[in-house]
Scaffold this motif. Structure first.
Motif, PDB file in Angstrom:
ATOM      1  N   ARG A  61       0.841  -1.208   0.000  1.00  0.00           N
ATOM      2  CA  ARG A  61       0.000   0.000   0.000  1.00  0.00           C
ATOM      3  C   ARG A  61       0.869   1.248   0.000  1.00  0.00           C
ATOM      4  O   ARG A  61       0.586   2.220  -0.700  1.00  0.00           O
ATOM      5  N   ALA A  62       1.943   1.204   0.782  1.00  0.00           N
ATOM      6  CA  ALA A  62       2.865   2.348   0.818  1.00  0.00           C
ATOM      7  C   ALA A  62       3.649   2.461  -0.482  1.00  0.00           C
ATOM      8  O   ALA A  62       3.880   3.564  -0.981  1.00  0.00           O
TER       9      ALA A  62
ATOM     10  N   GLY B 178       0.910   3.394  -3.510  1.00  0.00           N
ATOM     11  CA  GLY B 178       0.223   4.682  -3.359  1.00  0.00           C
ATOM     12  C   GLY B 178      -1.015   4.770  -4.233  1.00  0.00           C
ATOM     13  O   GLY B 178      -1.765   3.797  -4.390  1.00  0.00           O
ATOM     14  N   PRO B 179      -1.241   5.914  -4.859  1.00  0.00           N
ATOM     15  CA  PRO B 179      -2.452   6.109  -5.666  1.00  0.00           C
ATOM     16  C   PRO B 179      -2.450   5.366  -7.007  1.00  0.00           C
ATOM     17  O   PRO B 179      -3.463   5.367  -7.705  1.00  0.00           O
TER      18      PRO B 179
END
Length: 387
Positions: free
Chosen positions: A285-286, A289-290
């Motif tokens: 997730r880190a 990101g988007p």
């Protein structure tokens, strides 16, 4: 998922669908002998009518064949209780590449004579021989089944709940599944399923299966009291009738369906040490990101099997490049497996080296050359293009 049964170039498809006969069933030993084209759900119904269950249960049971289950060493939802097919398959009939019929269709549980040849074909994905019949050990059907669906405040609590579960439920524990909050959002958003407990970062499904309804319910009640009082679980609900059990299981089993409604899905099926099982999800997730719509984690916690899924609006080569080989390198760093239960097929054959040493790959090649020198059995699959 990995293209193990998908024709890629010039393959000819062999169907075993007409080989769908039960050859024998022994109602004392529970040994079922059947042809490879029998559908798993049909076999389940057959043995359940006689007081037994199949040792594996899959979401695809309505269409998958037992021969394919064995060829891929399918895991599924009963792995924690009954183990893998490597332990429950007693014998096989296999047709080799040269047409030889290898009849090792024994019904014996103990046979210590020489090499256990059937193990070569279990999980070989059809690359060493075509399975035509199976002898499989079926356990007695439990008379009492209960399901608990629980909310946990963190993954550390999920692990502690599992530890407590094994200690307190022991012999009646049949499944321990987990899913994160993102999974629950997906099944609610896309499938309209409602969450039966208060919103939590993680959810756990515990199934027990035993022979005494009163005994099992008492043990489960004591377990729930313990985990609620200790703060490992914040909320929970129980199901003992068939309708309620199916409803609770649907929250876990239909995650894949919900993911497919969310966009393009990058799927990973990994085995990892339990204490690191969920770390990769937060890490990704880190990292992404988007660029990713969602990163979710769920799976068979009792077996150390993480289903890691990343969704995006459409396929992106750059996103794939960020995921791979990073996911495989991360898994190898934990001495995990890049394929816990879905095999290698065409898509994962070249990442086998992340889980097996060069010496093992070389021996696999030698076995393939011995049994299929012309390379006609499920070509282009399982073995890496290059060592």
């Amino acid at each position: 998922m990995v293209g193990g049964s998908t024709p890629v170039f010039d393959e000819i498809i062999v169907s075993t669908a007409l080989m769908n006969q039960v050859l024998s069933f022994h109602d004392v030993s529970g040994v079922l002998v059947c042809q490879a084209g029998c559908v798993l759900e049909a076999l389940s119904q057959y043995v359940e009518e006689r007081g037994f269950v199949m040792p594996l249960d899959l979401g695809a049971k309505g269409s998958c064949h037992i021969g394919g289950n064995v060829a891929t060493n399918a895991g599924g939802l009963r792995f924690l209780r009954y183990g893998s097919l490597r332990g429950t398959v007693l014998g096989l009939e296999v047709v080799l590449a040269n047409g030889t019929v290898l009849n090792c269709l024994t019904s014996l549980r103990k046979d210590n004579t020489g090499y256990d040849l059937k193990q070569l074909f279990i999980g070989s994905e059809g690359t060493l021989g075509v399975i035509t019949a199976v002898s499989i050990l079926c356990p007695p059907k439990p008379s009492a089944v209960n399901v608990a669906f629980l909310g946990c405040p963190g993954f550390a609590e999920v692990l502690q709940t599992f530890r407590t579960c094994r200690a307190m439920l022991g012999e009646i524990l049949s499944a321990f599944e987990f899913m994160d909050a993102e999974c629950m959002k997906l099944v609610r958003l896309h499938l309209g399923l409602s969450c039966p407990v208060q919103e939590s970062p993680f959810y756990v499904l515990v199934e027990t299966a035993g022979s005494g309804p009163g005994h099992d319910a008492e043990k489960l009640d004591r377990f729930l009291e313990q985990v609620l009082d200790s703060g490992l679980v914040t909320d929970g609900t129980l199901g003992s009738d068939e309708r309620r059990i199916k409803m609770l299981w649907a929250l876990r089993e239909r995650i894949t369906e919900a993911l497919s409604c969310d966009g393009y899905v990058y799927k990973y099926d990994l085995s990892l040490p339990l204490d690191r099982l969920y770390d990769l999800v937060g890490d990704l997730r880190a990292r992404l990101g988007p660029s990713a719509k969602r990163v979710v984690g769920y799976g068979h916690l009792g077996d150390g099997n993480l289903h890691l899924n990343v969704t995006a609006e459409t396929f992106s080569a750059s996103l794939l490049g960020t995921l791979e080989p990073y996911v495989y390198e991360w898994t190898a760093g934990q001495r995990g497996s890049v394929s816990a239960e879905h095999g290698l097929g065409f898509r994962k054959k070249d990442v086998l080296g992340y889980s097996k040493p060069p010496e093992a790959l070389q021996l696999m090649r030698q076995l393939k050359a011995l049994l299929d020198p012309k390379g006609i059995l499920n070509p282009y699959k399982t073995l890496p293009t290059h060592i």
